[in-house]
Design an enzyme around this catalytic site. Structure first.
Site, short mmCIF file in Angstrom:
data_model
loop_
_atom_site.label_atom_id
_atom_site.label_comp_id
_atom_site.label_asym_id
_atom_site.label_seq_id
_atom_site.Cartn_x
_atom_site.Cartn_y
_atom_site.Cartn_z
N GLU A 1 0.85 -1.20 0.00
CA GLU A 1 0.00 0.00 0.00
C GLU A 1 0.89 1.25 0.00
OE1 GLU A 1 -3.14 0.20 2.93
OE2 GLU A 1 -3.44 2.33 2.59
N ARG B 1 -7.29 3.10 13.34
CA ARG B 1 -8.17 1.95 13.15
C ARG B 1 -8.12 1.04 14.38
NH1 ARG B 1 -11.43 -0.47 9.23
NH2 ARG B 1 -10.91 1.07 7.65
N ARG C 1 -3.08 -6.51 6.51
CA ARG C 1 -4.45 -7.03 6.64
C ARG C 1 -5.04 -6.85 8.05
NH1 ARG C 1 -5.57 -12.71 3.61
NH2 ARG C 1 -7.66 -12.26 2.86
N PHE D 1 -5.10 -3.82 9.49
CA PHE D 1 -4.72 -2.41 9.63
C PHE D 1 -4.86 -1.93 11.08
CE2 PHE D 1 -4.92 2.13 8.10
CZ PHE D 1 -3.89 2.09 7.18
N THR E 1 -10.85 4.98 6.86
CA THR E 1 -11.18 5.89 7.96
C THR E 1 -10.88 7.33 7.59
OG1 THR E 1 -9.03 5.46 8.93
CG2 THR E 1 -10.84 4.10 9.68
N ALA F 1 -8.17 -1.35 2.72
CA ALA F 1 -9.31 -1.19 3.62
C ALA F 1 -10.49 -2.07 3.20
CB ALA F 1 -9.72 0.28 3.72
N GLU G 1 -10.36 -8.21 4.76
CA GLU G 1 -9.58 -8.20 6.00
C GLU G 1 -10.25 -8.84 7.22
OE1 GLU G 1 -9.18 -3.86 5.32
OE2 GLU G 1 -7.24 -4.16 6.28
#
Ligand code: MTE
Ligand code: HPA
Ligand code: MOS
Length: 747
Positions: free
Chosen positions: A226, A304, A336, A338, A434, A503, A703
């Site tokens: 990412e 998160r 995965r 997060f 988020t 996400a 996830e």
């Protein structure tokens, strides 16, 4: 129908970035990296590297034409170190050569003058030293200080959660090709094409329209691409710009393991209070996140963690504080879940300690305290439904929880060196980025003259099958055969400013944008079809590869397209989608950050051999909320993979650094991921309730199921505790064979 790339993958024919044919004259690059965890860089001696046969150039920060900063959430993340390094493995120079081997050898030969500086590797030590990425954040609900007085049981404890390596099959890779107009074409194995796009623009000083980033597919990402695919693409771009030659950079496995960040280790303190009826009244926790040496995505991950700190439970009084602590490790990154799995582990550990203190099964406490419709989360949302209990109860009845508890107790009563343990892990996972602004996507759809359809979105397929879902949605919307639809690779020239595929929102966002583009095409075709079918426009139905009307008259899709072209009806559409209703105020920590929540529950059973100290996970049974599944096989695959990945994190995968911050577990021989033989039997029941807010009534699946893997730890601990009472020591992961053995035998 399976999406052809799935067959390509199965046959080993799919091409990845590193498989692209190299243009003539392609050079290869490799970084020279810091041997020190924290040091001043006083000077670089290029002579030995340049003397290496095949080496063409050694580039440093001084060769960067733009800004030497690839920070995304925060500034100050240099592409190549200047003056100071902050972890072992930090790149400070780039060696370019006519072969990958020569570049690698040259990089090893490069010498620099280092002056060591003090190091910190531990998150709590960094916290104590004030080494924070940003000030700590707190999410709160109710009045936790007042609530303790009403508690009849209060437990507290400490948790140490280990890191994990992503072990995507394809290592980090990029190929940069200079163009005749001074621009660059970059092939990057990234989850974030626009992240690469922006960073290459920053380091090159080029406007973004002179840079194209294309991503065919990834051999796995799991969050590790990412943010952390970006430096490799930028380095290849830098060399391509300076030398006017195509340049490829691909890490080998040990270098990939050494140089890239991993899952964040967390250290945490918790306190949980219950009333006399076993209701959770108060929960307080402090999370110390080991961010490594730069911000990367750490603060978003920390946020998160805060969002998920209460998992699927009703907790009326909560205060969770979390700090992102800067250490001298390679910067940790998305993985995965997060940050949610770490926070959820802490509460699950607290619940089990409370159950033990009360002398009851954790499952009864868990079931009793699950979220009900209207229960408040600490961030301004409330539970929309009773799905947490519905999933739990379906798990309990369908997989006979009571019977399994009894069977385990019976087994354990029969003696011998084996003990069994059982646990249940519920999950509540919020879907949406988020950061509200990331919840947007764009899709470009072309219908060609033969009726075939091409769709391009920002979605990157990393094995999760997002392209397959998008294709299905476009085919369903247009009413054509899936075989007519091709999902093109992602390119920043076709779709701009794309959010990373992350996400778990890849299909929700890009699939909905694709659907909107398809609806636009239909809006143009409808009047024409109505005319050809001699019916009102509203009576036209697009289905079964044709436009039809009520009396059965139809015009086949390819004919309709030929007619549309002749009548100058647009056959291309660009659509944008932004998830509606989202907002979040990060100063008040209140809002509506998620489009919806995914729920579920898993029953995990394990066996330990108390003599050998070995453990295995026997079985995982799951009831998982997927909405109206777009592809149940794909959903099952995601759930199975996530569970096994979670089990690995909890059991055998141990990241170890030496006292100088050098990674010891840098091969797949010293870092043990689960294999087929370690994988338990997995029984999955998809709960397909209508009314989900995701793509065509489906729910994101990427996830959340990783969190079921936490059950591996708790099931093994339950099995150990069935042999002898375990002291209330720190809960530490992974629960390796070594730890099982030493904890059972007080070694
Ligand atoms: N599945 C496979 N096979 N490979 C991956 O790299 N990444 C996971 C998940 N499933 C991954 C995967 C992660 S971390 C995320 S965020 C989602 O897929 C991203 O894809 P989606 O948004 O399309 O679900
Ligand atoms: N999840 C995954 N990746 C992200 C997020 C998130 O919430 N925010 C920014 N990148
Ligand atoms: Mo996934 S960790 O959001 O790439």
């Amino acid at each position: 129908m399976t999406y052809p790339p799935l067959a390509l993958l199965a046959r080993g024919e799919a091409c990845f970035t590193g498989d692209l044919p190299l243009p003539p004259g392609t050079l290869h690059a490799m970084v020279a990296t810091s041997p020190q965890a924290h040091a001043r860089l006083n000077g670089i001696d290029r002579s030995a590297a340049l003397a290496e046969p095949g080496v063409v150039a050694v580039l440093t920060a001084a060769d960067i034409p733009g800004t030497n900063d690839i920070g995304n959430l925060f500034r100050g993340e240099p592409l190549l170190a200047v003056e100071e390094v902050h972890c072992v493995g930090e790149p400070y120079a780039l060696v370019v050569a006519d072969s990958a081997d020569a570049a690698w050898r040259g990089a090893r030969e490069l010498r620099a003058d280092w002056q060591p500086l003090p190091t910190i590797f531990d998150a709590r030590a960094a916290y104590a030293a004030g080494q924070l990425i940003q000030p700590p954040r707190t999410f709160a609900l109710g009045d936790v200080d007042a609530a303790w007085a009403s508690c009849t049981t209060v437990v507290s404890g400490r948790v140490e959660l280990g890191s994990a390596e992503h072990v995507y099959m394809e290592t980090q890779c990029a190929l940069a090709i200079p163009r005749d107009d001074g621009g660059l074409k970059i092939h990057s194995a990234t989850q974030s094409p626009s992240g690469v796009h922006k960073a290459v623009a920053a380091i090159s000083g080029l406007p973004m329209h002179l840079i194209e980033v294309e991503v065919e597919r990834l051999g796995g990402g799991f969050g590790g691409k990412e943010e952390q695919a970006t430096p490799w693409a930028c380095l290849a771009a830098l060399a391509a710009l300076r030398l006017r030659r195509p340049v490829r950079l691909q890490l080998d496995r040990p270098d990939d393991m050494r140089l890239t960040g991993k899952r964040h280790p967390y250290s945490a303190d918790y306190r949980l209070g219950l009333d006399a009826q076993g209701n959770f009244l108060a929960y307080e926790a402090t999370l110390y996140q080991n961010a490594g040496c730069t911000a990367d995505l750490s603060t978003a991950i920390l946020e998160r963690s805060l969002f998920h700190a209460t998992n699927a439970y009703r907790l009326p009084n909560v205060r969770v504080t979390a700090a992102s602590c800067r250490t001298n490790l390679p910067s940790n990154t998305a993985f995965r879940g997060f940050g949610a799995p770490q926070a959820i582990f802490v509460l699950e550990a607290a619940i089990r300690r409370a159950a033990r203190q009360l002398g009851i099964a954790p499952e009864s406490l868990q079931r009793q305290n699950l979220l009900r419709t209207g229960d408040a989360f600490p961030y301004g949302m409330t539970a929309a439904d009773d799905r947490a209990t519905a999933c739990w109860d379906e798990l309990s009845s369908h997989f006979d929880l009571a019977g399994r508890q009894q069977a385990v107790a019976q087994f354990n009563a029969s003696g011998g060196p084996l003990r069994k343990g059982l646990t249940v892990v519920p999950v509540c996972f919020g879907i949406s980025f988020t950061a509200t602004l990331l919840n947007q996507a764009e899709a470009l759809l072309h219908v060609y003259a033969d009726g075939s359809v091409s769709i391009t979105t920002g979605a990157v397929d990393m094995g999760q099958g997002v392209q397959h879902r998008i294709r299905r949605v476009v085919a369903l919307t247009l009413g054509v055969d899936e075989a007519r639809v091709h999902v093109a690779s992602t390119s920043t020239r076709s779709v701009a400013n794309v959010s990373p595929t992350a996400a778990s929102t890849g299909a929700d966002l890009n699939g909905e944008a694709a659907r909107q583009a398809a609806l636009r095409i239909l809006a143009g075709l409808r009047p024409l079809a109505a005319e050809l079918l001699a019916c009102p426009p509203a009576a036209v139905v697009f289905a079964h590869d044709a436009a039809t009307q009520a009396d059965g008259r139809r015009i086949a899709w390819p004919e309709l397209i030929v007619a549309a072209y002749a009548r100058r009806v647009p056959l291309s559409a660009l659509a944008h989608y932004a998830t509606p209703g989202l907002h979040f105020d990060p100063s008040a920590n209140q809002g509506r950050p998620f489009a919806y929540h995914v729920m579920g529950a898993a029953l995990v059973e394990a066996t330990v051999d108390v003599l050998r100290g070995t453990g295995r996970i026997d079985r995982v049974a799951v009831v998982h909320d997927v909405g109206l599944s777009l592809d149940p096989t794909l959903d099952r695959g995601q759930i199975e993979g996530a569970i096994v990945q979670g089990i690995g994190w909890m059991t055998s995968e141990e990241i170890l650094y030496d006292e100088n911050g050098r990674l010891l577990t840098d091969t797949l021989a010293s870092y043990k991921i689960p294999d087929l033989y370690d994988a338990p039997a997995i029984d999955i029941r998809l709960r397909q309730d209508a009314g989900a807010a995701g793509l065509l009534g489906s729910k994101a699946v990427g996830e959340p199921p990783l969190i079921y893997g936490l059950g591996a730890y708790f099931a093994l601990r339950a099995a150990m505790a069935a042999w002898r009472p375990l002291p209330d020591e720190v809960q530490q992961t992974p629960l390796t064979a070594e730890r099982i053995f030493t904890q059972l035998h007080d070694l």
